[in-house]
Design a protein around this motif. Sequence first.
Motif, short mmCIF file in Angstrom:
data_model
loop_
_atom_site.label_atom_id
_atom_site.label_comp_id
_atom_site.label_asym_id
_atom_site.label_seq_id
_atom_site.Cartn_x
_atom_site.Cartn_y
_atom_site.Cartn_z
N UNK A 132 -106.56 -87.39 -44.35
CA UNK A 132 -105.99 -87.54 -43.26
C UNK A 132 -105.52 -88.35 -42.56
N UNK A 133 -106.10 -89.23 -42.27
CA UNK A 133 -106.45 -90.66 -41.64
C UNK A 133 -106.06 -91.58 -41.72
N UNK A 134 -105.45 -91.80 -43.71
CA UNK A 134 -105.51 -92.55 -43.94
C UNK A 134 -104.28 -92.81 -44.46
N UNK A 135 -103.32 -91.36 -44.96
CA UNK A 135 -102.58 -90.92 -45.35
C UNK A 135 -101.21 -90.14 -44.76
N UNK A 136 -101.91 -88.71 -44.37
CA UNK A 136 -100.99 -88.42 -43.51
C UNK A 136 -100.66 -88.17 -42.23
N UNK A 137 -101.71 -88.98 -41.17
CA UNK A 137 -101.39 -89.58 -39.91
C UNK A 137 -100.60 -90.41 -39.69
N UNK A 138 -100.36 -91.31 -40.70
CA UNK A 138 -99.21 -92.65 -40.70
C UNK A 138 -97.76 -92.43 -40.76
N UNK A 139 -97.49 -91.30 -41.77
CA UNK A 139 -96.68 -90.91 -41.57
C UNK A 139 -96.18 -89.65 -40.80
N UNK A 140 -97.28 -88.76 -40.60
CA UNK A 140 -97.37 -87.89 -39.13
C UNK A 140 -96.46 -88.52 -38.01
N UNK A 141 -97.32 -90.06 -38.04
CA UNK A 141 -96.29 -90.16 -36.81
C UNK A 141 -95.48 -90.82 -36.63
N UNK A 142 -94.81 -91.34 -37.69
CA UNK A 142 -93.23 -91.69 -37.90
C UNK A 142 -92.84 -90.85 -37.59
N UNK A 143 -93.13 -89.16 -37.31
CA UNK A 143 -91.82 -87.75 -37.34
C UNK A 143 -92.54 -88.20 -35.87
N UNK A 144 -93.65 -87.86 -35.18
CA UNK A 144 -94.26 -87.51 -33.89
C UNK A 144 -94.06 -88.46 -32.72
N UNK A 145 -93.90 -89.37 -32.24
CA UNK A 145 -94.33 -90.81 -31.46
C UNK A 145 -96.24 -89.80 -30.30
N UNK A 146 -95.77 -88.87 -29.64
CA UNK A 146 -97.36 -87.94 -29.39
C UNK A 146 -97.78 -87.89 -30.09
N UNK A 147 -98.26 -88.13 -31.48
CA UNK A 147 -99.37 -88.26 -31.89
C UNK A 147 -100.75 -88.56 -31.55
N UNK A 148 -100.74 -90.24 -31.48
CA UNK A 148 -101.07 -90.16 -30.93
C UNK A 148 -102.80 -89.94 -29.36
N UNK A 149 -101.38 -89.74 -28.92
CA UNK A 149 -102.02 -88.71 -27.78
C UNK A 149 -102.56 -87.66 -27.92
#
Length: 166
Positions: A117-134
Amino acid sequence: GDRSDRSDRGPSTPQGSPGADRDRASSRASDPTKVRKGLVSAVKELAVSHDMDEALRRTTELRIPPELQASEFAHVFSQMAEQGSDAARRVCFRFGVRLFTDGILAKSELAPALDKFFSVSYPDLHMDMPALPRIMREECFPVLQELVSGGLISAPKLEAYWDQVR
């Protein structure tokens, strides 16, 4: 014309026979598409109903084979993060933790699942969801902390994931 010939699927167990449920469950487990659909469906329903017991029951019935657990969890964990409300995300993240603490998914698959999740999915998801880190810091990590408390992952491992969401 359009034929509905099912003879190519092999023999089927009649609905009323004692082995019908077992055969359906084992065919679900051997079919990655059915596993994915079942898990996605359980999370969708949980996000609306907040019925944790029902989601856990449905997932247990999928009998997800160990070789699919890490990739399927990483996929559905993305789905959990994408839920539209914090209440839905929180119940989904708790569900994700319970899958491992309740033994529905193998504890040995937890680190590979979160790594994926953190190495593959998270980076892609973060591009679509700016609020993801919060979302991850405020809603997910407090729940993931239960995995450290329960001895399923180490505090340094959780800190390494934390560092990836900054």
